[in-house]
Structures are given as C-alpha cells and as structure tokens.
Design a protein around this motif. Structure first.
Motif, short mmCIF file in Angstrom:
data_model
loop_
_atom_site.label_atom_id
_atom_site.label_comp_id
_atom_site.label_asym_id
_atom_site.label_seq_id
_atom_site.Cartn_x
_atom_site.Cartn_y
_atom_site.Cartn_z
N PHE A 180 0.81 -1.22 0.00
CA PHE A 180 0.00 0.00 0.00
C PHE A 180 0.85 1.27 0.00
N LEU A 181 2.13 1.09 -0.37
CA LEU A 181 3.02 2.25 -0.48
C LEU A 181 3.17 2.67 -1.94
N GLU A 182 3.18 3.97 -2.13
CA GLU A 182 3.42 4.52 -3.48
C GLU A 182 4.34 5.71 -3.33
N ASP A 183 5.52 5.57 -3.93
CA ASP A 183 6.57 6.59 -3.78
C ASP A 183 6.88 6.83 -2.30
N GLY A 184 6.84 5.70 -1.54
CA GLY A 184 7.19 5.81 -0.12
C GLY A 184 6.07 6.30 0.77
N GLU A 185 4.91 6.60 0.24
CA GLU A 185 3.80 7.12 1.03
C GLU A 185 2.69 6.07 1.10
N LEU A 186 2.08 5.93 2.32
CA LEU A 186 0.98 5.01 2.53
C LEU A 186 -0.27 5.54 1.83
N THR A 187 -0.96 4.64 1.10
CA THR A 187 -2.10 5.08 0.30
C THR A 187 -3.46 4.75 0.93
N VAL A 188 -3.44 4.09 2.11
CA VAL A 188 -4.71 3.75 2.79
C VAL A 188 -4.66 4.20 4.24
#
Length: 566
Positions: free
Chosen positions: A62-70
């Motif tokens: 659930f990480l995208e570019d190091g950021e949590l997306t949920v």
C-alpha cells in the motif's frame, strides 16, 4: 406462539447458521475478497473481510513513492495468497492482485494494439527499463524517439511515455515496447486528420524547427510547414534569421495545401494586407519621401521605404552632374522627391537631384557664354589647363585656345598650378558636362585682319627670335611669328647664321600669310633690292634737278640702269 411465527423463527435461525458456517469457512487461495482496513502496523495492514479473523497484508503493498495510500476504515480489494495455522491466519496481497490485473491490461493491449503508459526506471544495456504499474518492461535503444534525435539518457529517466507493446513474455511476466512506433502511428493519425480538416486561409501556430537561406521549416505538430523567405514579411528579407530563430513561436496563414504529398505552405505576411495596395495614398508625385538603401543594382539603388514598399533611385537622378561622384552605401538613409509610382515593378521612383537647384541654370545665369572669368589653374595636362573659376565644375582651356599666334608645345613651361588666369567662357555644354574657356578669345583673332595688320609689301623691322638651318624666325606685332626662309635672306646664297643671330633686328618685306600654320612669310632679299632701287631712284632724281643739258651723267646712268628699273 402460532404456527406462522414458529416457521419464521426457524427460517431465521437456519439463515443465521448458514451465514455462520460461511463466515467460519476457510477462504480458498487465489480468491479475491473485499474488506475494511482495521489496523495498520509497521509491517502489515490488517483487513476484516468477514472471516473469523482479520487477514494480513504487507504494508509495502500500500506504499506509493514511499507514502501510505490507505488509512483505517478504507475498503480495499485483495487476493488470498496464503493460509496458515489451519485457517487461523489468512495472508492477503494487494500487489499480487494488482499484478494480475496489470498483466491482464498488458495482454489486452498487446492483443488489440492499444497504447499503455509506462514510467522509465533506468538506463540499462541496449535500452531502458520501464514499468507499467506493477509489470516491468523494456524499450530498446532506437525505439524511444521518432523523427527526432535521441536525447541524453537522463532526459527520459522518471518520465512517463505512451508505448505500444511489441512482444510479451508470459514466463517472466514482462514485455517489450516501442515509444517510436506509438509516436509514428499517432503522428500519422494526426497528420491524416490535419489534411482532412485544414483549408487554405486557416490560421495555424507552430514552432520554428530549422532555418535555411531560402526559408523556414515550422513544426505545426501533426505536420511540418514550409515558410518561404519572401513570405516572412512584406518587406525585403535578405535572410530569414533577420526575423526568426530556432524554437520561436510563429503564427501564419495556410496559403497552399498538398494532401497527396502531405505538404503545407504558410505565410506570415499574409496575416496583414499588402501595403502596396495603399501606396498611392501614402506616396504622391512631387512630395518628399525617404528610405534606406538595401541594394546596388545595375542602373541605380533599391531602397526600403517601409516593409513591403520598395523605392528605386536611378543613377541619373542622383545629381545634376552625370559624371558626379555621388556614392551611396547599403544602410544609408536618403531623402528624395517622388517621381513616379511604378505599378508594374512595384517601385516608388525617387530623385535626389530634384531637391536641389539645377547648377547648370545657375551657371548660365551667373556666367553666360561670352563672359570673362578669373580663376586658378588646378591641373595641367598635355591637352590643356583646368581652371577653378568658382563654379561646381572646372573649366578647360584647351592648348589651341591659349594663343592666336603661338604653338605651345609644353604647357608646364608657360604655366604652373595655382597661377591665376583670365579667360572667356566659350561654351557651356550641359549634355557633355563641359565648360570650355579660352584665353586667346580675350582679343580679336589677328588672322581675320592680317591683311590690315601686315599687308603684303609692308616693310617690318623685327627682332630675331630663332636662327635655324634653313630659316630665321622674327617676332611681329600681336605676337605673330614671322619666317624668313634662307633663299629670302639675300640675293646671294647665304647661310642664316651668317646673316643674323638671336636678338638682331632685321628689316624685311611681307610676302605671304599662312593662318593655318600661324606664320607670316617675309623676304629680306626683296627689302634689300627694293631699298637699292629706291636709293638709285633718289640719286637720279637729285641729278636731274641739277643738270640743265640733255647730255649728262644722269642720262647716261639712267640708260644703263633701265634694266634694274624694269
């Protein structure tokens, strides 16, 4: 409780039991389920998907570019990837589900020829490593650009481009792609649409792609257009780079379309009206106008009076003097008088000389033919003297107009530069641009009255100026040259040097004239004979007055001298 209520209660219990059994049933591996995020830890995301216990998914899914997306409470869709502890712990994965979906997109794109966006990850050997969501792929060198030179590798890293799938590997779950083919197909489609919709007269915008001496190539996007040099401006265009540079944005009008050969020609100048159409309103005959010299041509100069309106300055309109030294240079700004509007050649004809007085008229008024002027000698040549007498053109005194009576061989022996001379204006020749002067014309031509000045038979006494082998020269009145040939020096044969020397004075009789050679011929011999006769005659006359008889010495001598008298 009645019978109906009893049946309803039993039914509800059965449904509840069914639901309970379903909730307690272990999910199958590969099943896709939906659930709600109930907890997020440092390594996992816990998801309630209706099972007796929450499922575990890796936090990294659930990480995208190091950021949590949920966040807790979000609904997510995941796949069951593992079951441990006899169903006590269920392992879930969003990444595996995404990969399945993404690979399905790849298969569909390859089968149907669709385009997909990919992100360039890094430069690798012979190409670039790219990714479509979760599926990695490869773009070979040479398939990154179309119609443009491939840029430095760093330019592509991290950027997203549309590509076309060339080949897939089911085993590796990877693909081979081409951005070049995508760009080519899109360009062809856009080009086709352009020629289907564009028409002459449309206004288009583009970017300067390249510049040549003869014109400019403009990138309109779907197609390149050609802008001829002469269509950049209504004015004179020596080179397109006077007006445009690479990457400049331009706007032009379509003036020619060739769909068959896919060619487009545009014009910038045609966005505005041709200034020549209003030339008659701006420039009127007889009025002043100015322009900048842009070219020297065979018969004059071309001027740019304003963009789109050229002027022509003929050589004969530079100066009242045909052989003037007026010289103009490119970029010189000049002012003249409008002579004509040449519609055929689209030129405004100008004259510089009309803005000044005609010096020939002034010269003729101030120094008419026949008037006497004074001036200083500026130059001495073999054929005459050039004299500055205060006019715009020097006067010429030809050698033959210096003296009526002398033949001057070397003018430098008689004159020097700076000498002041007086002369008469003989002729003003405007066509040939000459002013003829004469010194000898200040006095009458002695040869026209030579019979009065030196009639034949006249006795003269003249100084000797030259003694030659066969003749003697003497100076006569009015500067006339007298010549006594050797045979006319004495009754007996003598040499000139035995009779006279320079400075002597001789008496002689005029015996002939030669105006062409400017000579008067004399005879000393005749003078001597005539003198002898006169002396004898006088002697006899004196004797006759003294003698009284018929027979006398005088009579005897008279008879003897008859022959002399005859």
């Amino acid at each position: 409780m009645n019978e109906n209520e009893k049946k309803i209660g039993e039914t509800e219990i059965e449904d509840f039991e069914t639901l309970l059994e379903q909730s307690l049933a272990t999910p199958k591996k590969g099943a896709i389920v939906k659930g709600q995020v109930v907890q997020i830890t440092d390594s996992h995301v816990l998801i309630n998907f209706g099972y007796k216990s929450e499922g575990f998914a890796n936090r990294e899914d659930f990480l995208e570019d190091g950021e949590l997306t949920v966040k807790v409470g979000d609904e997510v869709e995941v796949m069951v990837v593992g079951i441990t502890g006899g169903g006590a712990r269920i392992w879930l994965s969003k990444r595996v589900l995404d990969q399945k979906k993404d690979w399905s997109d790849i298969l569909e794109a390859h089968e149907k020829g669709k385009y997909i966006p990919v992100k360039v990850l890094e430069k690798v050997e012979k190409g670039f490593k790219v990714i479509y969501k979760t599926v990695e792929g490869f773009i070979p060198d040479g398939h990154m650009e179309y119609m443009h030179k491939q840029r430095d590798d760093e330019y592509y890293i991290g950027k997203v481009f549309n590509v076309k799938i060339l080949r897939i590997s089911k085993r590796d779950k990877s693909f081979l792609a081409s951005r070049k083919i995508y760009l080519q197909e899109v360009a062809e489609e856009e080009k086709k649409h352009f020629f289907e919709t564009a028409k002459v007269g449309d206004l288009v915008k583009g970017r300067v792609k390249s510049i040549k001496n003869y014109g400019v190539f403009v990138d309109l996007g779907p197609v390149d257009a050609f802008l001829k040099r002469e269509n950049i401006s209504w004015g004179r265009v020596r080179h397109p780079n006077q007006f445009l540079e690479i990457d400049d944005k331009v706007e032009g009008v379509i003036i020619n379309l060739d769909p068959e050969n896919q060619k487009v020609e545009i014009s910038i100048k045609d966005k505005t009206e041709d200034p020549w159409l209003s030339v008659d309103k701006k420039y009127k005959k007889g009025e002043k106008a100015s322009g900048q010299i842009v070219a020297r041509v065979r018969r004059g100069y071309i001027l740019e009076m304003e963009p789109g309106i050229d002027g022509f300055l003929p050589d004969e309109e530079l100066s009242w003097l045909k052989k003037s030294n007026v010289k103009l240079n490119v970029k010189d700004v000049v002012e003249g008088q409008v002579l004509d509007i040449d519609q055929k050649n689209k030129k405004v004809v100008l004259s510089l000389k009309l803005l000044t007085d005609n010096p020939w008229n002034t010269l003729k008024e101030k120094h008419p033919e026949g008037s006497v002027v004074k001036g200083k000698i500026k130059n001495i040549t073999d054929f005459g003297l050039f004299v500055d007498f205060g006019s715009f053109i020097d006067g010429l005194i030809r050698k033959e107009d210096i003296s009526w009576t002398e033949e001057i061989e070397d003018l430098n022996e008689r004159f020097k530069v700076g000498d002041e001379v007086e002369a008469k204006i003989l002729k003003i020749d405007e066509r040939r641009e000459r002013v003829s002067l004469g010194i000898k014309q200040l006095e009458k031509n002695p040869w026209k009255e030579i019979d009065k000045i030196l009639p034949k038979g006249k006795v003269v006494e003249a100084p000797v100026t030259f003694v030659g082998k066969d003749y003697v020269e003497v100076e006569l009145p009015r500067g006339i040259k007298g010549v006594i040939e050797a045979r006319e020096l004495d009754e007996n044969k003598v040499l000139p040097e035995d009779v006279a020397k320079v400075g002597d004075t001789l008496k002689a009789v005029v015996i002939g004239h030669n105006a062409k050679e400017k000579k008067v011929y004399l005879s000393r011999k005749k003078y001597l004979l005539d003198s002898e006769k006169r002396e004898v005659k006088e002697f006899l006359k004196q004797l006759e007055t003294k003698e009284t008889s018929g027979f006398s010495l005088g009579n005897v001598l008279k008879d003897k001298l008859k022959d002399i008298k005859e």
